[in-house]
Design a protein around this motif. Structure first.
Motif, short mmCIF file in Angstrom:
data_model
loop_
_atom_site.label_atom_id
_atom_site.label_comp_id
_atom_site.label_asym_id
_atom_site.label_seq_id
_atom_site.Cartn_x
_atom_site.Cartn_y
_atom_site.Cartn_z
N PRO A 8 10.75 9.88 -0.62
CA PRO A 8 11.28 9.49 -1.95
C PRO A 8 11.45 7.97 -2.10
CG PRO A 8 12.48 11.37 -1.11
CD PRO A 8 11.57 10.92 0.01
N ALA A 9 11.70 7.25 -1.01
CA ALA A 9 11.84 5.79 -1.08
C ALA A 9 10.53 5.12 -1.46
CB ALA A 9 12.35 5.24 0.25
N ASP A 10 9.41 5.83 -1.26
CA ASP A 10 8.11 5.25 -1.63
C ASP A 10 7.97 5.08 -3.14
OD1 ASP A 10 7.30 5.04 0.99
OD2 ASP A 10 6.13 6.90 0.98
N ALA A 11 8.78 5.78 -3.92
CA ALA A 11 8.74 5.59 -5.39
C ALA A 11 9.12 4.16 -5.74
CB ALA A 11 9.66 6.58 -6.09
N ASP A 12 10.11 3.60 -5.05
CA ASP A 12 10.49 2.21 -5.31
C ASP A 12 9.38 1.25 -4.90
OD1 ASP A 12 12.99 2.96 -6.31
OD2 ASP A 12 13.93 2.85 -4.32
N ARG A 13 8.74 1.54 -3.77
CA ARG A 13 7.62 0.68 -3.31
C ARG A 13 6.45 0.77 -4.29
NH1 ARG A 13 5.52 2.76 1.19
NH2 ARG A 13 4.24 0.91 1.43
N LEU A 14 6.17 1.99 -4.77
CA LEU A 14 5.08 2.16 -5.73
C LEU A 14 5.40 1.45 -7.03
CD1 LEU A 14 2.38 3.33 -6.56
CD2 LEU A 14 3.54 5.50 -7.07
N ARG A 15 6.61 1.58 -7.52
CA ARG A 15 7.03 0.89 -8.75
C ARG A 15 6.88 -0.61 -8.59
NH1 ARG A 15 11.65 2.64 -8.57
NH2 ARG A 15 11.27 4.60 -9.66
N ALA A 16 7.29 -1.16 -7.45
CA ALA A 16 7.17 -2.60 -7.20
C ALA A 16 5.69 -3.01 -7.17
CB ALA A 16 7.87 -2.97 -5.89
N LEU A 17 4.86 -2.19 -6.55
CA LEU A 17 3.42 -2.48 -6.49
C LEU A 17 2.82 -2.46 -7.90
CD1 LEU A 17 0.90 -2.86 -4.72
CD2 LEU A 17 0.80 -0.39 -4.46
N LEU A 18 3.19 -1.47 -8.69
CA LEU A 18 2.70 -1.40 -10.07
C LEU A 18 3.19 -2.60 -10.88
CD1 LEU A 18 3.18 2.41 -10.76
CD2 LEU A 18 1.03 1.20 -10.35
N ASP A 19 4.44 -2.99 -10.69
CA ASP A 19 4.98 -4.14 -11.43
C ASP A 19 4.24 -5.43 -11.07
OD1 ASP A 19 6.83 -2.69 -12.89
OD2 ASP A 19 8.46 -3.04 -11.46
N ARG A 20 3.75 -5.54 -9.85
CA ARG A 20 3.00 -6.74 -9.45
C ARG A 20 1.60 -6.78 -10.05
NH1 ARG A 20 5.59 -5.78 -4.68
NH2 ARG A 20 3.84 -4.75 -3.63
N HIS A 21 1.00 -5.62 -10.28
CA HIS A 21 -0.41 -5.60 -10.67
C HIS A 21 -0.66 -5.01 -12.06
CE1 HIS A 21 -1.50 -6.81 -6.64
NE2 HIS A 21 -0.68 -5.90 -6.18
N SER A 22 0.37 -4.52 -12.70
CA SER A 22 0.23 -3.84 -13.98
C SER A 22 1.47 -4.13 -14.82
CB SER A 22 0.10 -2.34 -13.69
OG SER A 22 -0.28 -1.60 -14.80
N SER A 23 1.42 -3.83 -16.09
CA SER A 23 2.56 -4.06 -16.97
C SER A 23 3.16 -2.73 -17.39
CB SER A 23 2.14 -4.80 -18.23
OG SER A 23 1.62 -6.07 -17.91
N ARG A 24 4.47 -2.64 -17.31
CA ARG A 24 5.16 -1.42 -17.73
C ARG A 24 5.15 -1.34 -19.25
NH1 ARG A 24 10.06 1.31 -15.04
NH2 ARG A 24 9.68 -0.31 -13.49
N ARG B 137 0.86 -1.18 0.00
CA ARG B 137 0.00 0.00 0.00
C ARG B 137 0.90 1.24 0.00
NH1 ARG B 137 -5.10 1.40 3.09
NH2 ARG B 137 -4.78 3.55 3.71
N VAL B 138 0.60 2.15 -0.92
CA VAL B 138 1.36 3.40 -1.00
C VAL B 138 0.34 4.53 -1.03
CG1 VAL B 138 2.98 4.77 -2.35
CG2 VAL B 138 3.25 2.29 -2.24
N GLU B 139 0.62 5.58 -0.27
CA GLU B 139 -0.26 6.74 -0.22
C GLU B 139 0.43 7.95 -0.85
OE1 GLU B 139 -1.93 7.45 3.63
OE2 GLU B 139 -2.27 5.31 3.97
N LEU B 140 -0.37 8.76 -1.53
CA LEU B 140 0.11 10.00 -2.13
C LEU B 140 -0.87 11.11 -1.80
CD1 LEU B 140 0.36 7.56 -4.54
CD2 LEU B 140 1.74 9.36 -5.52
N ALA B 141 -0.37 12.33 -1.78
CA ALA B 141 -1.22 13.52 -1.65
C ALA B 141 -0.58 14.60 -2.52
CB ALA B 141 -1.29 13.97 -0.19
N TYR B 142 -1.40 15.20 -3.39
CA TYR B 142 -0.84 16.17 -4.32
C TYR B 142 -1.92 17.08 -4.88
CZ TYR B 142 -2.49 12.63 -7.65
OH TYR B 142 -3.25 11.73 -8.34
#
Length: 183
Positions: A166-182, A13-18
């Motif tokens: 900034p380390a959450d970018a790696d966690r988000l990328r890993a999460l996306l790689d598990r559930h989506s295709s780059r 789980r990754v959270e963002l606010a923007y």
């Protein structure tokens, strides 16, 4: 949220606010349109039409005899219009998207997890499951999540500046790689 939790559910789980920023929206639209076959076809058609119109204008000027100024002007105008329209299209789409995002409250809070993504703003709460976001593109500033090719050019974007760490970018990328295709 930081990546130090021992809870496996929180690791996935990754959270963002923007806020909705014009530069982010323009880049997301550019990426989404670039991934759409219909957009690439439309661009080729517009540029091909422009080249043809300019060629006709040039031939009118270069062939023997008196050139028809009306034909030259029409063809030059048509070629220019085709290029201008295709170049302004993505800006117009981005502007409309930004206007809609700001009307909903502008600032977004997003939770991305094993189920998909949940975007919340002042006036909206939207959940999009991974089946509707099976592809993604990473840029220097964003992760752009894309709908399936058969669904058109829907997209969602996750700006890296919206991450708490900034380390959450790696966690988000890993999460996306598990559930989506780059892409």
């Amino acid at each position: 949220m930081n990546g130090t939790s021992d809870d496996p559910a929180l690791q996935d789980r990754v959270e963002l606010a923007y806020p909705a920023l014009p530069a982010d929206v323009r880049e997301a639209v550019r990426v989404a349109l670039g991934a759409a076959a219909w957009w690439r076809g439309l661009r080729w058609l517009a540029y091909g039409s422009a080249v043809l119109a300019f060629l006709i204008a040039a031939l009118e000027l270069l062939l023997p005899g008196e050139p028809d100024a009306g034909t030259v002007a029409e063809m030059a105008g048509l070629g220019t219009a085709a290029i201008v329209v295709v170049r302004l299209m993505s800006r117009a789409v981005a502007r409309a998207f930004l206007r809609a995002a700001r009307a909903q409250g502008g600032d977004a809070r997003v939770v991305v997890d094993a189920e998909g993504g949940r975007w919340t703003s002042r006036d909206t709460d939207t959940v999009i499951r991974w089946a509707m976001l099976p592809r993604y593109v990473e840029t220097d500033r964003l992760f752009v999540l894309l709908t399936p090719r058969r669904a058109g050019t829907g997209f969602a974007y996750l700006p890296k500046h919206g991450l708490a760490d900034p380390a959450d970018a790696d966690r988000l990328r890993a999460l996306l790689d598990r559930h989506s295709s780059r892409v």
